[in-house]
Design a protein around this motif. Structure first.
Motif, PDB file in Angstrom:
ATOM      1  N   ASP A 239       0.802  -1.217   0.000  1.00 19.79           N
ATOM      2  CA  ASP A 239       0.000   0.000   0.000  1.00 19.79           C
ATOM      3  C   ASP A 239       0.839   1.273   0.000  1.00 19.79           C
ATOM      4  OD1 ASP A 239      -2.385  -1.447   0.005  1.00 19.79           O
ATOM      5  OD2 ASP A 239      -2.333  -1.641   2.193  1.00 19.79           O
TER       6      ASP A 239
ATOM      7  N   GLN B 138      -8.121   9.625 -10.166  1.00 18.20           N
ATOM      8  CA  GLN B 138      -7.310   8.730  -9.345  1.00 18.20           C
ATOM      9  C   GLN B 138      -8.139   8.171  -8.182  1.00 18.20           C
ATOM     10  OE1 GLN B 138      -4.272  10.388  -6.739  1.00 18.20           O
ATOM     11  NE2 GLN B 138      -2.833   8.834  -7.472  1.00 18.20           N
ATOM     12  N   GLN B 139      -8.902   9.028  -7.523  1.00 20.73           N
ATOM     13  CA  GLN B 139      -9.735   8.581  -6.410  1.00 20.73           C
ATOM     14  C   GLN B 139     -10.790   7.563  -6.874  1.00 20.73           C
ATOM     15  OE1 GLN B 139     -11.220  12.258  -4.867  1.00 20.73           O
ATOM     16  NE2 GLN B 139      -9.317  12.747  -3.781  1.00 20.73           N
ATOM     17  N   ALA B 140     -11.360   7.810  -8.058  1.00 17.12           N
ATOM     18  CA  ALA B 140     -12.349   6.883  -8.587  1.00 17.12           C
ATOM     19  C   ALA B 140     -11.717   5.514  -8.872  1.00 17.12           C
ATOM     20  CB  ALA B 140     -12.964   7.454  -9.864  1.00 17.12           C
TER      21      ALA B 140
ATOM     22  N   ARG C 213      -9.117   4.244  -7.442  1.00 16.26           N
ATOM     23  CA  ARG C 213      -8.775   3.602  -6.165  1.00 16.26           C
ATOM     24  C   ARG C 213     -10.004   2.977  -5.502  1.00 16.26           C
ATOM     25  NH1 ARG C 213      -4.323   7.796  -3.672  1.00 16.26           N
ATOM     26  NH2 ARG C 213      -2.595   6.946  -4.861  1.00 16.26           N
ATOM     27  N   ARG C 214     -11.143   3.592  -5.669  1.00 18.86           N
ATOM     28  CA  ARG C 214     -12.366   3.035  -5.079  1.00 18.86           C
ATOM     29  C   ARG C 214     -12.717   1.692  -5.718  1.00 18.86           C
ATOM     30  NH1 ARG C 214     -14.343   8.454  -5.048  1.00 18.86           N
ATOM     31  NH2 ARG C 214     -15.379   8.112  -7.013  1.00 18.86           N
ATOM     32  N   PHE C 215     -12.452   1.574  -7.023  1.00 24.06           N
ATOM     33  CA  PHE C 215     -12.792   0.352  -7.741  1.00 24.06           C
ATOM     34  C   PHE C 215     -11.696  -0.700  -7.678  1.00 24.06           C
ATOM     35  CE2 PHE C 215     -15.456   3.541  -9.965  1.00 24.06           C
ATOM     36  CZ  PHE C 215     -16.676   3.022  -9.611  1.00 24.06           C
TER      37      PHE C 215
END
Length: 173
Positions: free
Chosen positions: A150, A166-168, A170-172
């Motif tokens: 991580d 990037q956040q999207a 990481r969520r998936f």
């Protein structure tokens, strides 16, 4: 003889990169001169004949720009691992620049002294030993492994849209 400090090695990276940039500039001027048309611009047929050199120069330019950006964005308080990874990247980029410029220097009948000077420079030798020598690479690899799955390396400044993407992702993930 004492081991060079981290800042000394970063300075060596900057020096080697500057030498690589100077050698690149010489090659670029030579190819541009060969492709010059009757006026002030480039001749399309001559440029077409220099496609391989043009491609290598474009790739070399990208390597130089990326390595320069890595050094420019390397914070003085960067972790030892971030610094080590940055130096490995810069050393690999400079080595790639040398390899890509050599055939252009041969084709353009350029004096190879700038490439030889880079290869023999104490800054380049110090960077290679400190960043890409077998002991250094083993230590950097171990540090990456120890950091865990991580871990994030090197702060990267992202624009708002890219940060949202990037956040999207990481969520998936």
């Amino acid at each position: 003889m004492h081991a060079p400090s981290a800042q000394d090695i970063v300075g060596c990276a900057r020096q080697a990169l500057a030498q690589a940039q100077a050698a690149f500039d010489i090659a670029t001027r030579a190819v541009a001169q060969r492709c010059r048309g009757a006026g002030t611009g480039l001749d399309a047929d001559r440029l077409d004949a220099a496609q391989i050199a043009s491609f290598e120069l474009a790739w070399t330019s990208a390597d130089l720009l990326a390595a320069s950006a890595v050094l420019r964005n390397l914070a003085p308080h960067a972790t030892a691992l971030d610094r080590a990874l940055a130096l490995v990247f810069v050393a690999d980029a400079v080595a790639a620049v040398q390899a890509r410029l050599e055939p252009i220097y041969l084709d353009e009948a350029l004096d190879p002294a700038p490439l030889h000077a880079l290869g023999a420079s104490p800054a380049w030798q110090s960077l290679r030993q400190a960043a890409t020598g077998s002991i250094a690479l083993a230590a950097t690899g171990q540090a990456v492994a120890d950091a865990g799955p991580d871990a994030e390396f090197g702060p990267v400044v992202l624009g708002e849209e890219v940060a949202m993407a990037q956040q999207a992702f990481r969520r998936f993930a």
